[in-house]
Scaffold this active site. Sequence first.
Site, short mmCIF file in Angstrom:
data_model
loop_
_atom_site.label_atom_id
_atom_site.label_comp_id
_atom_site.label_asym_id
_atom_site.label_seq_id
_atom_site.Cartn_x
_atom_site.Cartn_y
_atom_site.Cartn_z
N ILE A 239 -8.60 50.70 -47.84
CA ILE A 239 -8.34 50.13 -46.61
C ILE A 239 -7.31 49.28 -46.18
O ILE A 239 -6.66 49.24 -45.17
CB ILE A 239 -9.65 48.72 -46.26
CG1 ILE A 239 -10.12 48.75 -44.76
CG2 ILE A 239 -9.33 47.78 -47.05
CD1 ILE A 239 -11.38 47.98 -44.79
N HIS B 278 -12.91 50.18 -60.58
CA HIS B 278 -12.33 51.23 -59.42
C HIS B 278 -11.02 51.77 -59.93
O HIS B 278 -10.17 50.94 -60.67
CB HIS B 278 -12.24 50.81 -58.06
CG HIS B 278 -11.50 49.67 -58.08
ND1 HIS B 278 -12.46 48.33 -58.12
CD2 HIS B 278 -10.53 49.09 -57.75
CE1 HIS B 278 -11.48 47.24 -58.13
NE2 HIS B 278 -10.30 47.86 -57.71
P1 AMP Z 1 -8.58 45.23 -56.91
O1 AMP Z 1 -7.54 44.06 -56.47
O2 AMP Z 1 -8.05 46.21 -58.08
O3 AMP Z 1 -10.01 44.81 -57.33
O4 AMP Z 1 -8.58 46.39 -55.76
C1 AMP Z 1 -9.50 46.16 -54.72
C2 AMP Z 1 -8.96 47.09 -53.39
O5 AMP Z 1 -10.14 47.38 -52.72
C3 AMP Z 1 -7.81 46.54 -52.70
O6 AMP Z 1 -6.78 47.46 -52.96
C4 AMP Z 1 -8.51 46.59 -51.25
O7 AMP Z 1 -7.58 46.95 -50.33
C5 AMP Z 1 -9.76 47.46 -51.46
N1 AMP Z 1 -10.66 47.39 -50.39
C6 AMP Z 1 -11.02 45.95 -50.20
N2 AMP Z 1 -12.33 46.33 -49.17
C7 AMP Z 1 -12.41 47.82 -49.02
C8 AMP Z 1 -13.14 48.37 -48.21
N3 AMP Z 1 -14.10 47.97 -47.29
N4 AMP Z 1 -12.86 49.85 -47.98
C9 AMP Z 1 -11.84 50.25 -48.78
N5 AMP Z 1 -10.98 49.59 -49.87
C10 AMP Z 1 -11.31 48.18 -49.77
#
Ligand code: AMP
Length: 114
Positions: free
Chosen positions: A31, A100
Amino acid sequence: MLDCLFCGIASGQIPAEIIQEDSRTIAFRDINPQAPAHVLVIPKEHYVDLAAVAEAGGGLLEEMGRLAHRAAVAEGIDRSGYRAVFNSGPDSGQEVPHVHAHVLGGRRLSWPPG
Ligand code: AMP
Ligand code: ZN
């Protein structure tokens, strides 16, 4: 898992731009993209981090790797190159506690990361 953002995306309860899916894994656009192409690959089942999914075995980590590559192909960055990254634990800045892989590409990526 209740109240998990990425479990919500995996179950379809929270909308996401899904670009690839396999039986146990799913890939969707981040996102808040940090590169022209930025995709997240998750297992549909809840695991907190890389350690948890690695220790679980059963080939799930390999499936995540395969879907990461397929997502790169779908995004057109498999030839130009891409980076696949797991943030895991406090020092990494992991914010979402559902494992992820970030798949990033579409521009020259800096190394080492900050
Ligand atoms: P991390 O900091 O490795 O946990 O990465 C989490 C990622 O999730 C970040 O890059 C966010 O931009 C992404 N993120 C958070 N909420 C969403 C969402 N609803 N849809 C897609 N990506 C998301
Ligand atoms: Zn989850």
